[in-house]
Motif scaffolding. Structure first.
Motif, PDB file in Angstrom:
ATOM      1  N   LYS A  68       0.764  -1.493   0.292  1.00 17.82           N
ATOM      2  CA  LYS A  68      -0.147  -0.209   0.444  1.00 17.82           C
ATOM      3  C   LYS A  68       0.935   1.268   0.230  1.00 17.82           C
ATOM      4  O   LYS A  68       0.531   1.925  -1.039  1.00 17.82           O
ATOM      5  CB  LYS A  68      -1.086  -0.282   1.046  1.00 17.82           C
ATOM      6  CG  LYS A  68      -1.891  -1.074   1.258  1.00 17.82           C
ATOM      7  CD  LYS A  68      -2.731  -1.031   2.421  1.00 17.82           C
ATOM      8  CE  LYS A  68      -2.191  -0.953   3.747  1.00 17.82           C
ATOM      9  NZ  LYS A  68      -1.705  -2.662   3.988  1.00 17.82           N
ATOM     10  N   THR A  69       1.367   1.688   0.980  1.00 14.36           N
ATOM     11  CA  THR A  69       2.560   2.312   0.978  1.00 14.36           C
ATOM     12  C   THR A  69       3.643   2.974   0.094  1.00 14.36           C
ATOM     13  O   THR A  69       3.738   4.070  -0.419  1.00 14.36           O
ATOM     14  CB  THR A  69       3.834   2.800   2.429  1.00 14.36           C
ATOM     15  OG1 THR A  69       2.560   1.985   3.038  1.00 14.36           O
ATOM     16  CG2 THR A  69       4.043   3.996   2.499  1.00 14.36           C
TER      17      THR A  69
ATOM     18  N   ASP B  27      -1.304   6.799   8.094  1.00 19.12           N
ATOM     19  CA  ASP B  27      -1.526   5.842   9.303  1.00 19.12           C
ATOM     20  C   ASP B  27      -0.497   5.806   9.743  1.00 19.12           C
ATOM     21  O   ASP B  27       1.026   6.522   9.812  1.00 19.12           O
ATOM     22  CB  ASP B  27      -0.304   4.688   8.319  1.00 19.12           C
ATOM     23  CG  ASP B  27      -0.034   3.570   8.875  1.00 19.12           C
ATOM     24  OD1 ASP B  27      -0.516   2.858  10.194  1.00 19.12           O
ATOM     25  OD2 ASP B  27       0.251   1.997   8.060  1.00 19.12           O
TER      26      ASP B  27
ATOM     27  N   GLN C 297       2.241   4.344  11.148  1.00  9.50           N
ATOM     28  CA  GLN C 297       3.921   3.916  11.410  1.00  9.50           C
ATOM     29  C   GLN C 297       4.399   5.287  10.826  1.00  9.50           C
ATOM     30  O   GLN C 297       5.308   4.939  10.363  1.00  9.50           O
ATOM     31  CB  GLN C 297       3.926   2.573  10.720  1.00  9.50           C
ATOM     32  CG  GLN C 297       2.885   1.881  11.062  1.00  9.50           C
ATOM     33  CD  GLN C 297       3.031   0.441   9.881  1.00  9.50           C
ATOM     34  OE1 GLN C 297       3.209  -0.598  10.336  1.00  9.50           O
ATOM     35  NE2 GLN C 297       1.629   0.178   8.746  1.00  9.50           N
TER      36      GLN C 297
HETATM   37 MG   LIG Z   1       1.718   1.287   4.665  1.00  6.22          MG
END
Ligand SMILES: [Mg+2]
Ligand SMILES: Nc1ncnc2c1ncn2[C@@H]1O[C@H](COP(=O)(O)OP(=O)(O)OP(=O)(O)O)[C@@H](O)[C@H]1O
Length: 280
Positions: A41-42, A65, A67
């Protein structure tokens, strides 16, 4: 917001707020979403956004996110007082959090550690379906961006729900593995629920981008299966597994900057072309 050491231009990092939007109607908000973790995704949000920006499209990447992987992949680490969390609970405007990503046509709303606390607060307030919609309302009315990408976290929690409820479209990166197919049906179901509930009646599942492809029988079978079941959804472009994608974030670079002529950089450039064709 401070920059990490990276190969990209470090000047004015993180400080330039993008203000004075001129009105260009029709900004598209696209959630890069798959509740399964580690599927790309990222990497897709960052590299597709960068590839579109390189083609002259004005792109805003919002790191939803805690993260903060998208922020650090672009060379930013978490600091500063205001955060997406504050915008989600209505304490500040999302527009005030936008910074230049130090790449032409690319802007960023970085993540912040306190985003992890948003789950509890927004659920208690019952606002998880509307908070991102509300935060994005100003941008939708008055935005210089062509596309807003939301890099979502790997769960069907509050932040993912909030992101989907605020999105026009969902793009799902999917690893070429058997278990990915199960995750796909789950996210399609959630999108359908959001559409049918009337919260975001126009949301569509725009596409599926296969990632980390490594020319094995299994990878080819998974692609065949998605193609058979969702022929209009699957991108022709497939992102190959490449160590260059994995190592680029440690330099605060996109793969297009890190290994511009590599297979993965070309794949993301092709995905951007295909994305634009699909949005014509
Ligand atoms: Mg990600
Ligand atoms: N095409 C690729 N080739 C090799 N490694 C990749 C590729 N795409 C992503 N990766 C690596 O796989 C890991 C997971 O990728 P990424 O962070 O993009 O996934 P994610 O879905 O955003 O993860 P999370 O669910 O934790 O947010 C990272 O270490 C990343 O560098």
């Amino acid at each position: 917001m401070i920059a990490q050491g990276s190969g990209v231009d470090q000047q004015n990092i993180g400080l330039k707020k993008v203000g004075g939007f001129c009105r260009i109607p029709g900004v598209k908000v696209i959630a890069i979403a798959n509740q399964k973790g580690g599927v790309g995704k990222t990497s897709t949000a960052v590299n597709l956004a960068a590839a579109l920006a390189a083609r002259g499209k004005d792109v805003l990447l919002i790191d939803v996110d805690s993260q903060a992987n998208a922020s650090s992949a672009l060379g930013f680490s978490v600091a500063g007082e205001q955060s997406l969390y504050q915008a989600l609970i209505g304490n500040c405007r999302l527009e005030d959090l936008i910074i230049s990503a130090n790449r032409r046509h690319l802007s960023l709303v970085p993540s912040h550690m306190d985003l992890s606390g948003v789950e509890v607060e927004l659920t208690q307030g019952g606002e998880h379906t509307s908070c991102m919609q509300r935060a994005l309302a100003g941008l939708r009315e008055n935005s210089a961006f062509d596309y807003v990408f939301l890099d979502t976290p790997p769960s069907l929690g509050v932040l993912m729900t909030a992101s989907l409820c605020a999105s026009d479209e969902v793009l799902t990166p999917m690893q070429c593995e058997f278990l990915s197919l199960e995750g796909l049906s789950k996210i399609l179901f959630v999108i359908e629920q959001i559409r049918d509930s009337g919260i975001q009646p126009s949301i569509i599942h725009e596409g599926i981008l296969m990632t980390m492809y490594n020319n094995t029988n299994l990878a080819n079978q998974v692609i065949d299966q998605v193609q058979e079941n969702l022929p209009d959804k699957i991108y022709e472009t497939v992102i190959p597994r490449s160590v260059r994608v994995a190592e680029a974030p440690s330099f605060g670079r996109t793969v297009l900057e890190h290994d511009p002529e590599g297979t993965a950089a070309w794949a993301y450039k092709n995905a951007a072309k295909e994305f634009l064709r699909r949005h014509r």
